[in-house]
Design a protein around this motif. Structure first.
Motif, PDB file in Angstrom:
ATOM      1  N   GLU A 170       0.850  -1.185   0.000  1.00  0.00           N
ATOM      2  CA  GLU A 170       0.000   0.000   0.000  1.00  0.00           C
ATOM      3  C   GLU A 170       0.886   1.235   0.000  1.00  0.00           C
ATOM      4  OE1 GLU A 170      -3.222   0.132  -0.251  1.00  0.00           O
ATOM      5  OE2 GLU A 170      -3.705  -2.001   0.035  1.00  0.00           O
ATOM      6  N   GLU A 171       0.409   2.327  -0.588  1.00  0.00           N
ATOM      7  CA  GLU A 171       1.142   3.593  -0.555  1.00  0.00           C
ATOM      8  C   GLU A 171       0.178   4.756  -0.457  1.00  0.00           C
ATOM      9  OE1 GLU A 171       3.118   4.637  -4.391  1.00  0.00           O
ATOM     10  OE2 GLU A 171       2.540   2.580  -4.959  1.00  0.00           O
ATOM     11  N   ASN A 172       0.675   5.840   0.139  1.00  0.00           N
ATOM     12  CA  ASN A 172      -0.166   7.016   0.328  1.00  0.00           C
ATOM     13  C   ASN A 172       0.712   8.244   0.535  1.00  0.00           C
ATOM     14  OD1 ASN A 172      -2.297   8.779   0.867  1.00  0.00           O
ATOM     15  ND2 ASN A 172      -2.432   8.182   3.027  1.00  0.00           N
ATOM     16  N   ARG A 174       5.145  -2.349   2.598  1.00  0.00           N
ATOM     17  CA  ARG A 174       4.968  -3.713   2.109  1.00  0.00           C
ATOM     18  C   ARG A 174       4.897  -4.644   3.316  1.00  0.00           C
ATOM     19  NH1 ARG A 174       5.308  -6.605  -2.415  1.00  0.00           N
ATOM     20  NH2 ARG A 174       6.097  -4.872  -3.656  1.00  0.00           N
ATOM     21  N   ALA A 175       3.926  -5.532   3.307  1.00  0.00           N
ATOM     22  CA  ALA A 175       3.770  -6.493   4.405  1.00  0.00           C
ATOM     23  C   ALA A 175       3.891  -7.906   3.853  1.00  0.00           C
ATOM     24  CB  ALA A 175       2.424  -6.308   5.088  1.00  0.00           C
ATOM     25  N   ILE A 176       4.602  -8.747   4.583  1.00  0.00           N
ATOM     26  CA  ILE A 176       4.726 -10.170   4.248  1.00  0.00           C
ATOM     27  C   ILE A 176       4.414 -10.943   5.513  1.00  0.00           C
ATOM     28  CG2 ILE A 176       6.277 -11.996   3.485  1.00  0.00           C
ATOM     29  CD1 ILE A 176       7.836  -9.833   1.963  1.00  0.00           C
ATOM     30  N   THR A 177       3.499 -11.889   5.413  1.00  0.00           N
ATOM     31  CA  THR A 177       3.084 -12.616   6.607  1.00  0.00           C
ATOM     32  C   THR A 177       3.693 -14.000   6.657  1.00  0.00           C
ATOM     33  OG1 THR A 177       1.116 -13.651   5.638  1.00  0.00           O
ATOM     34  CG2 THR A 177       0.869 -11.425   6.487  1.00  0.00           C
ATOM     35  N   GLY A 178       4.116 -14.366   7.855  1.00  0.00           N
ATOM     36  CA  GLY A 178       4.469 -15.743   8.148  1.00  0.00           C
ATOM     37  C   GLY A 178       3.354 -16.347   8.971  1.00  0.00           C
ATOM     38  N   THR A 179       3.699 -17.296   9.813  1.00  0.00           N
ATOM     39  CA  THR A 179       2.698 -17.901  10.690  1.00  0.00           C
ATOM     40  C   THR A 179       2.580 -17.137  12.002  1.00  0.00           C
ATOM     41  OG1 THR A 179       4.424 -19.435  11.445  1.00  0.00           O
ATOM     42  CG2 THR A 179       2.912 -20.215   9.736  1.00  0.00           C
ATOM     43  N   ARG A 180       3.717 -16.802  12.606  1.00  0.00           N
ATOM     44  CA  ARG A 180       3.724 -16.093  13.883  1.00  0.00           C
ATOM     45  C   ARG A 180       4.514 -14.785  13.806  1.00  0.00           C
ATOM     46  NH1 ARG A 180       2.170 -19.446  18.333  1.00  0.00           N
ATOM     47  NH2 ARG A 180       1.619 -21.536  17.627  1.00  0.00           N
ATOM     48  N   SER A 181       4.785 -14.334  12.598  1.00  0.00           N
ATOM     49  CA  SER A 181       5.490 -13.071  12.390  1.00  0.00           C
ATOM     50  C   SER A 181       4.891 -12.354  11.188  1.00  0.00           C
ATOM     51  CB  SER A 181       6.985 -13.305  12.139  1.00  0.00           C
ATOM     52  OG  SER A 181       7.616 -13.935  13.228  1.00  0.00           O
ATOM     53  N   LEU A 236       6.071  -9.193   8.721  1.00  0.00           N
ATOM     54  CA  LEU A 236       7.165  -8.296   8.347  1.00  0.00           C
ATOM     55  C   LEU A 236       6.584  -7.051   7.690  1.00  0.00           C
ATOM     56  CD1 LEU A 236      10.365  -9.417   6.460  1.00  0.00           C
ATOM     57  CD2 LEU A 236       9.075  -7.445   5.681  1.00  0.00           C
ATOM     58  N   LEU A 237       7.024  -5.889   8.128  1.00  0.00           N
ATOM     59  CA  LEU A 237       6.602  -4.627   7.544  1.00  0.00           C
ATOM     60  C   LEU A 237       7.839  -3.876   7.058  1.00  0.00           C
ATOM     61  CD1 LEU A 237       3.998  -3.401  10.205  1.00  0.00           C
ATOM     62  CD2 LEU A 237       3.517  -4.507   8.018  1.00  0.00           C
ATOM     63  N   ALA A 238       7.865  -3.541   5.774  1.00  0.00           N
ATOM     64  CA  ALA A 238       8.957  -2.760   5.201  1.00  0.00           C
ATOM     65  C   ALA A 238       8.403  -1.411   4.761  1.00  0.00           C
ATOM     66  CB  ALA A 238       9.566  -3.501   4.008  1.00  0.00           C
ATOM     67  N   PHE A 239       9.153  -0.327   5.024  1.00  0.00           N
ATOM     68  CA  PHE A 239       8.706   1.024   4.732  1.00  0.00           C
ATOM     69  C   PHE A 239       9.615   1.678   3.690  1.00  0.00           C
ATOM     70  CE2 PHE A 239       8.182   0.398   9.443  1.00  0.00           C
ATOM     71  CZ  PHE A 239       6.836   0.099   9.407  1.00  0.00           C
ATOM     72  N   ASP A 240       9.047   2.616   2.952  1.00  0.00           N
ATOM     73  CA  ASP A 240       9.822   3.469   2.064  1.00  0.00           C
ATOM     74  C   ASP A 240       9.149   4.840   2.059  1.00  0.00           C
ATOM     75  OD1 ASP A 240      11.844   4.224   0.416  1.00  0.00           O
ATOM     76  OD2 ASP A 240      11.066   3.252  -1.394  1.00  0.00           O
ATOM     77  N   ALA A 241       9.947   5.871   1.908  1.00  0.00           N
ATOM     78  CA  ALA A 241       9.379   7.224   1.990  1.00  0.00           C
ATOM     79  C   ALA A 241      10.151   8.159   1.075  1.00  0.00           C
ATOM     80  CB  ALA A 241       9.439   7.731   3.438  1.00  0.00           C
ATOM     81  N   ILE A 260      -1.391   4.845   6.474  1.00  0.00           N
ATOM     82  CA  ILE A 260      -1.578   3.662   5.632  1.00  0.00           C
ATOM     83  C   ILE A 260      -2.288   2.585   6.440  1.00  0.00           C
ATOM     84  CG2 ILE A 260      -0.343   1.687   4.617  1.00  0.00           C
ATOM     85  CD1 ILE A 260       1.481   3.591   3.241  1.00  0.00           C
ATOM     86  N   GLU A 261      -3.281   1.985   5.819  1.00  0.00           N
ATOM     87  CA  GLU A 261      -4.094   0.960   6.465  1.00  0.00           C
ATOM     88  C   GLU A 261      -3.874  -0.376   5.749  1.00  0.00           C
ATOM     89  OE1 GLU A 261      -8.790   0.419   7.819  1.00  0.00           O
ATOM     90  OE2 GLU A 261      -8.175   1.984   6.424  1.00  0.00           O
ATOM     91  N   LEU A 262      -3.644  -1.422   6.523  1.00  0.00           N
ATOM     92  CA  LEU A 262      -3.423  -2.762   5.973  1.00  0.00           C
ATOM     93  C   LEU A 262      -4.306  -3.761   6.698  1.00  0.00           C
ATOM     94  CD1 LEU A 262       0.487  -2.854   5.815  1.00  0.00           C
ATOM     95  CD2 LEU A 262      -1.023  -2.982   3.834  1.00  0.00           C
ATOM     96  N   LYS A 263      -5.029  -4.554   5.929  1.00  0.00           N
ATOM     97  CA  LYS A 263      -5.792  -5.661   6.497  1.00  0.00           C
ATOM     98  C   LYS A 263      -5.087  -6.945   6.082  1.00  0.00           C
ATOM     99  CE  LYS A 263     -10.197  -3.237   6.760  1.00  0.00           C
ATOM    100  NZ  LYS A 263     -11.632  -3.217   6.368  1.00  0.00           N
ATOM    101  N   ILE A 264      -4.609  -7.678   7.087  1.00  0.00           N
ATOM    102  CA  ILE A 264      -3.663  -8.767   6.868  1.00  0.00           C
ATOM    103  C   ILE A 264      -4.159 -10.033   7.536  1.00  0.00           C
ATOM    104  CG2 ILE A 264      -1.318  -9.561   7.473  1.00  0.00           C
ATOM    105  CD1 ILE A 264      -0.403  -6.694   7.263  1.00  0.00           C
TER     106      ILE A 264
END
Length: 632
Positions: free
Chosen positions: A5-7, A13-20, A22-27, A129-133
């Motif tokens: 997502e961007e705004n 950018r979000a990447i999901t594991g099972t118990r983690s 990951l959120l990566a940012f850029d600006a 930024i809103e993320l539904k994961i």
């Protein structure tokens, strides 16, 4: 699952594991102007066992604080430890992970860039930024993947459990809070896999260390309910003592006395007719430390064809054969793979093997990586892989090692100048360091001692590793992942340590997984969890006594803290860019274009020559010993 997502100049950018997660940012530059960090609010919706839906909203917890706001974060308030949140103490990184998630659960994140005075932060709603994961399920019916905590010496453990190790009784209670926290689902999953076998079905296991009573009892209970249990185990006194009088029955226990290290840890589940259904494998030895101490994983493959290959391998080892028959058999069951394995394939690699071709195969895949190669190292890096790791190019190569690389390896890594694209982190306890001492018998021993006058101790909790004996305390996983962020990742995972001895001397198993992005996401999030965990410890320990302790303890209160993340050619800049670029090609295309006669350069011929010299040296020593009546 992957999200972007961007705004208004901010990207997440979000990447999901099972118990983690990951959120990566850029600006962009305007967004970075005056940026204090990122504040994250999470909404979690859970359905309780009684059917009631419970929603919780909270700002996520901070690991660092602004010193001018709270100079003594360890102080108690009303007898309780302080908890800091990102609304007041934001994240000053362009890469961050939430490790407090549960598998198969929906989460709603809101990310705000924070600005203004550090004692009165303002959250920019125009860049929100809103993320539904949704996190991955641990078992999707094809792959079940479980990573334990692998961080028993940690800030959380020190704070929550007071550095008091679990007692023997606690480690035998799956529901104990310490055991559950350390296991992180790994122990429960292994027990469930064994318990799922029904009367008349089969469990064929190959186990190196086999001393954990919970698993021994689970196999014994399976045998008593009519499951046909067959276990090949390393014939050691420790294993035999742990088994005791359990698992009685003709043919149930099969001793493996060859080779010196029968290193497998796998369990094949077959139907009543003997048709293989699934296989459990990975790095986890059947010990308390394997499940609750050192980092380990269990990988369940619900694939009859792959399970069938493992059963063939089990049959081969069940006669306790010597090296030559094993090598001949593994060559048939798991031949040397082509440089490019088939998309969507599961390719088993069994050992011992009669050559080192797989090490060169792994080295070539590191060279083929487009964006990222991730590698866990329990002991040391094979010399045959070093040429691939040190070749300078625009690709991150990240290693997580058991301990600090020896001086000669560091020198080799830096021979042509330090490469910021090659990074290592390694097991360490915050506030402690390892030293080598000479014993009275002239032998050398490694000891862990406190760092004197450790400045970070004022702000961080004292850690204490609960294990006192053994060879591996931190990193025991064995996997290599190539281009996990692409649509065509490669995961190499199993029991083998990516070494010459592992390939040619031990009983071992590995699986090559091509093109499964879900599996890659789980491995990626777990690798980076431990890489960041130990990278911080190493940096903090290195800063101790150098007058730079605040760099590790507190957030920066300057306006240009983002500069390092945007410095061309730096590790932080490359890591940030890696999550957002859409580079063409993949490791597979690189491998297809590779000259069939090309390998990792001079390494192949040098390895052949070294092997020849070593063989001649052993033969000469043997002849000399035989001539003098001694033993080589």
């Amino acid at each position: 699952m992957r999200y972007l997502e961007e705004n208004n100049g901010l990207k997440v950018r979000a990447i999901t594991g099972t118990r983690s997660i990951l959120l990566a940012f850029d600006a962009d530059a305007p967004t970075r102007n005056g940026l204090r960090g990122f504040s994250i609010r999470r909404t979690e919706t859970l359905v309780r066992s009684d059917g009631q839906t419970v929603t919780t909203v909270k700002w996520l917890q901070s690991s660092k604080v602004f010193k001018s706001v709270d100079p003594k974060p360890k102080e108690k308030v009303d007898g309780k430890f302080k908890i800091f949140r990102t609304d007041k103490h934001p994240i000053q990184k362009f890469f961050w992970s939430d490790y407090g998630t549960e598998p198969g659960t929906d989460y709603h994140y809101e990310i705000f860039p924070a600005y203004g005075p550090v004692n009165n932060l303002q959250h920019d709603q125009s860049r929100r930024i809103e993320l539904k994961i949704r996190t991955e399920d641990e078992d999707d019916g094809k792959h079940g993947i479980w990573f334990n905590r692998g961080a028993i010496a940690s800030q959380h453990y020190a704070r929550e459990f007071g550095n008091v190790p679990p007692t023997d009784a606690e480690t035998l209670d799956v529901n104990n809070i310490k055991t559950s926290w350390l296991s992180r689902g790994l122990l429960e999953a292994c027990l469930a896999y064994i318990k799922a076998a029904k009367k008349g079905e089969w469990l064929h296991a190959c186990l190196y260390e086999f001393t954990y009573p919970l698993i021994i009892d689970a196999f014994d209970e399976a045998l008593k309910r009519g499951v046909k249990v067959r276990i090949i185990y390393h014939a050691t006194k420790a294993n035999s003592d742990a088994i005791g009088t359990k698992l009685n029955g003709t043919g149930v226990l099969i001793e493996r006395t060859r080779p010196n290290i029968p290193h497998n840890k796998f369990i094949v589940h077959s139907s009543k007719s003997g048709a293989p259904l699934a296989v459990w494998t990975g790095s986890t030895n059947i010990t308390m430390s394997g499940f609750l101490g050192q980092s380990n994983l269990g990988h369940l493959f619900r694939d009859p064809m792959l399970a069938g290959c493992y059963k063939e391998y089990w049959d081969l080892l069940s006669e306790n054969p010597t090296g030559a028959p094993v090598k001949n058999g593994t060559k048939t069951i798991s031949p040397q793979p082509q440089e490019v394995v088939e998309p969507g394939s599961l390719t088993p690699i069994f050992c011992a093997r009669d050559d080192l071709a797989m090490l060169f195969w792994y080295g070539n895949r590191i060279l083929d990586a487009r964006d990222l190669a991730m590698f866990t190292v329990a002991f040391t890096v094979s010399p045959l892989l070093i040429p691939a790791l040190v070749k300078k190019r625009d690709c991150l190569r990240m290693l997580v090692m058991e301990s600090r690389p020896p001086a000669e390896l560091i020198a080799t890594f830096n021979k042509n100048g330090r490469d910021p694209m090659l990074t290592t982190s390694y097991g360490a306890v915050l506030g402690k360091k390892k030293i080598v001492v000479t014993l009275p018998n002239k032998k050398k021993k490694t000891e862990t001692i406190d760092i004197k006058n450790f400045p970070l101790g004022e702000w961080f909790w004292r850690e204490e590793h609960t294990r006192k004996e053994g060879n591996i305390f931190f990193i025991h996983t064995k996997y290599l992942v190539i281009d996990p962020l692409s649509d065509d990742p490669l995961i190499c995972t199993g029991s083998a340590n990516f070494s010459s001895n592992s390939l040619q001397e031990n009983d071992e198993n590995m699986v090559l997984i091509r093109g499964d992005t879900r599996v890659a996401d789980v491995y990626l999030t777990e690798f980076l969890r431990l890489h960041e965990h130990f990278y911080f410890r190493d940096a903090a320990n290195s800063m101790a006594g150098k007058g730079k302790d605040e760099e590790g303890a507190f957030l920066e209160e300057v306006d240009d803290w983002t500069a390092n993340d945007f410095f061309p050619g730096s590790y932080l800049n490359s890591r940030r860019e890696m999550f957002f670029r859409d580079a063409p090609g993949s490791w597979g295309k690189q491998a297809q274009a590779r000259d069939p006669n090309e390998s990792i350069g001079e390494g192949r011929q040098q390895a052949i020559e070294d092997k020849r010299k070593a063989s001649e040296k052993r033969r000469a020593a043997k002849e000399k010993a035989e001539g003098s009546g001694g033993a080589p």
